[in-house]
Design a protein around this motif. Structure first.
Motif, mmCIF file in Angstrom:
data_model
loop_
_atom_site.group_PDB
_atom_site.id
_atom_site.type_symbol
_atom_site.label_atom_id
_atom_site.label_comp_id
_atom_site.label_asym_id
_atom_site.label_seq_id
_atom_site.Cartn_x
_atom_site.Cartn_y
_atom_site.Cartn_z
ATOM 1 N N PHE A 118 1.129 -2.463 10.556
ATOM 2 C CA PHE A 118 1.114 -1.352 9.217
ATOM 3 C C PHE A 118 0.855 -1.060 8.371
ATOM 4 O O PHE A 118 0.737 -2.058 7.563
ATOM 5 N N GLU A 119 0.354 -0.354 7.832
ATOM 6 C CA GLU A 119 0.205 0.124 6.285
ATOM 7 C C GLU A 119 1.828 1.141 6.221
ATOM 8 O O GLU A 119 1.896 2.325 6.686
ATOM 9 N N SER A 120 1.877 0.987 5.226
ATOM 10 C CA SER A 120 2.811 1.843 4.208
ATOM 11 C C SER A 120 2.502 1.674 2.497
ATOM 12 O O SER A 120 2.072 1.575 2.150
ATOM 13 N N VAL A 121 3.572 3.453 2.260
ATOM 14 C CA VAL A 121 3.007 3.807 0.630
ATOM 15 C C VAL A 121 4.549 3.018 0.272
ATOM 16 O O VAL A 121 5.233 3.085 0.481
ATOM 17 N N GLY A 122 4.588 2.323 -0.232
ATOM 18 C CA GLY A 122 5.940 1.367 -0.738
ATOM 19 C C GLY A 122 6.490 0.227 0.289
ATOM 20 O O GLY A 122 5.493 0.334 1.470
ATOM 21 N N ASP A 123 7.015 -1.121 -0.031
ATOM 22 C CA ASP A 123 7.573 -1.708 1.043
ATOM 23 C C ASP A 123 8.799 -1.181 1.928
ATOM 24 O O ASP A 123 10.030 -1.171 0.565
ATOM 25 N N PRO A 124 8.702 -1.122 2.560
ATOM 26 C CA PRO A 124 9.368 -0.695 3.207
ATOM 27 C C PRO A 124 10.865 -1.791 3.586
ATOM 28 O O PRO A 124 11.733 -1.583 3.698
ATOM 29 N N ALA A 125 11.092 -2.905 3.302
ATOM 30 C CA ALA A 125 11.544 -4.485 2.772
ATOM 31 C C ALA A 125 12.463 -3.760 1.950
ATOM 32 O O ALA A 125 13.284 -4.132 1.918
ATOM 33 N N SER A 126 11.779 -3.606 0.635
ATOM 34 C CA SER A 126 13.172 -2.976 -0.351
ATOM 35 C C SER A 126 12.917 -1.779 -0.887
ATOM 36 O O SER A 126 14.110 -1.203 -2.158
ATOM 37 N N ASP A 127 12.228 -0.618 -0.155
ATOM 38 C CA ASP A 127 12.229 0.519 -0.546
ATOM 39 C C ASP A 127 12.702 1.251 0.091
ATOM 40 O O ASP A 127 11.641 2.034 1.293
ATOM 41 N N PRO A 128 13.768 1.651 0.203
ATOM 42 C CA PRO A 128 14.112 3.166 0.968
ATOM 43 C C PRO A 128 13.457 4.251 1.545
ATOM 44 O O PRO A 128 14.096 4.642 2.511
ATOM 45 N N ASP A 129 12.708 4.164 0.657
ATOM 46 C CA ASP A 129 11.976 5.719 0.145
ATOM 47 C C ASP A 129 10.172 5.360 1.026
ATOM 48 O O ASP A 129 9.835 6.334 1.308
ATOM 49 N N ALA A 130 9.713 3.988 0.630
ATOM 50 C CA ALA A 130 8.760 4.035 2.249
ATOM 51 C C ALA A 130 8.341 5.206 2.441
ATOM 52 O O ALA A 130 9.375 5.360 3.590
ATOM 53 N N THR A 131 6.888 5.179 3.123
ATOM 54 C CA THR A 131 6.569 6.349 4.037
ATOM 55 C C THR A 131 5.279 4.876 4.823
ATOM 56 O O THR A 131 5.032 4.437 4.453
ATOM 57 N N ILE A 132 5.207 5.122 6.223
ATOM 58 C CA ILE A 132 5.352 4.172 6.421
ATOM 59 C C ILE A 132 3.810 5.408 7.165
ATOM 60 O O ILE A 132 4.062 6.152 7.872
ATOM 61 N N THR A 133 2.206 5.146 7.056
ATOM 62 C CA THR A 133 1.311 5.865 7.226
ATOM 63 C C THR A 133 0.303 4.908 8.142
ATOM 64 O O THR A 133 -0.374 6.170 8.616
ATOM 65 N N GLY A 134 0.663 4.171 8.654
ATOM 66 C CA GLY A 134 -0.462 3.756 9.481
ATOM 67 C C GLY A 134 0.589 2.856 10.500
ATOM 68 O O GLY A 134 1.527 1.807 9.696
ATOM 69 N N VAL A 135 0.763 2.722 11.931
ATOM 70 C CA VAL A 135 0.804 1.791 13.078
ATOM 71 C C VAL A 135 0.140 1.076 13.216
ATOM 72 O O VAL A 135 -1.109 1.472 14.206
#
Length: 199
Positions: A118-135
Motif C-alpha cells: 500500500f501507499e498512505s499518508v501517515g503510518d497506519p501502524a501508529s497513526d489511527p488517522d492515516a489515509t490509504i491512498t493506494g493499494v
C-alpha cells in the motif's frame, strides 16, 4: 510498502482455482520457497476446498483462512468490515505489523485477490488517522479479467481505493453462511501486538 518480489505472482490455471493461486502467492511472499506449478496450485485449492464446508464444492474464504493457518504461515482470520476506508486501514496496518499479505474477497465473494502492499499518508501502524491512498494488488486472473467486473490489474499494480472499489465490494450473506456479517471481507494476518479486528 510492498511485499512483492519478482516471481511471486502466479496466474490461476483454471477459472475455479483463484484461492489456490492466492495461496501460492502468499506462500511465495512469506517463505523462501517459490510455488508456481499447476500441481501445487491444485493441491492448495483442494486443501482450501476440504476446509470450506461448501455445499457447492468450491473453496471459500473460510477454507482459504484455515489453509493458511494449517500451512503454518498464520495466524490469519476472516474479517468483515462495513466501511471501505476502514477496511483498507485495517489491511495496511496488518501488513505493516506482520509483513504478510492480506487476502481480499472480491466480486461479492466470488473471487480472490492478494493485497501485497500500500501507499498512505501517515503510518497506519501508529497513526489511527492515516489515509490509504493506494493499494498494491495481485489478481490471479490477470491478464484475462472479467467481462462483468472489469480488467485485471498487472501484478503488484498500485490502484486507488476508488479503482479497487469497482471490484472489491460488500459481500452480503450470500448462499453460504461464512459466520461474519455483510461487509468488505478480508483474510487478515494477525500478530500478538494487538487484538484482531471484530469480524
Amino acid at each position: 510498502m510492498s511485499l512483492y518480489r519478482k516471481g511471486d505472482y502466479v496466474s490461476q490455471y483454471t477459472l475455479e482455482w483463484c484461492v489456490g493461486a492466492s495461496l501460492q502467492m502468499t506462500l511465495n511472499m512469506t517463505t523462501d520457497e517459490t510455488r508456481t506449478s499447476r500441481a501445487s496450485q491444485r493441491q492448495l485449492w483442494q486443501m482450501a476446498q476440504a476446509r470450506s464446508n461448501s455445499p457447492f464444492g468450491g473453496a471459500n474464504p473460510r477454507g482459504w483462512t484455515a489453509t493458511l493457518n494449517d500451512l503454518g504461515i498464520g495466524p490469519y482470520v476472516l474479517v468483515s468490515i462495513p466501511d471501505l476506508d476502514e477496511a483498507l486501514r485495517v489491511a495496511a496496518t496488518a501488513i505493516r505489523r506482520t509483513k504478510r499479505p492480506v487476502g481480499l474477497v472480491m466480486w461479492r465473494g466470488r473471487h480472490a485477490w492478494v493485497m501485497s502492499g500500500f501507499e498512505s499518508v501517515g503510518d497506519p501502524a501508529s497513526d489511527p488517522d492515516a489515509t490509504i491512498t493506494g493499494v498494491r494488488v495481485l489478481d490471479p486472473l490477470y491478464p484475462r479479467g472479467s467481462t462483468v467486473w472489469g480488467r485485471s490489474p498487472k501484478p503488484d499494480s498500485l490502484v486507488t481505493p476508488e479503482t479497487l472499489a469497482k471490484q472489491f465490494v460488500v459481500r452480503d450473506r450470500g448462499r453460504v453462511d461464512l459466520g461474519v456479517p455483510p461487509g468488505y471481507l478480508m483474510v487478515l494476518p494477525t500478530d500478538a501486538s494487538g487484538p484482531a479486528p471484530a469480524a
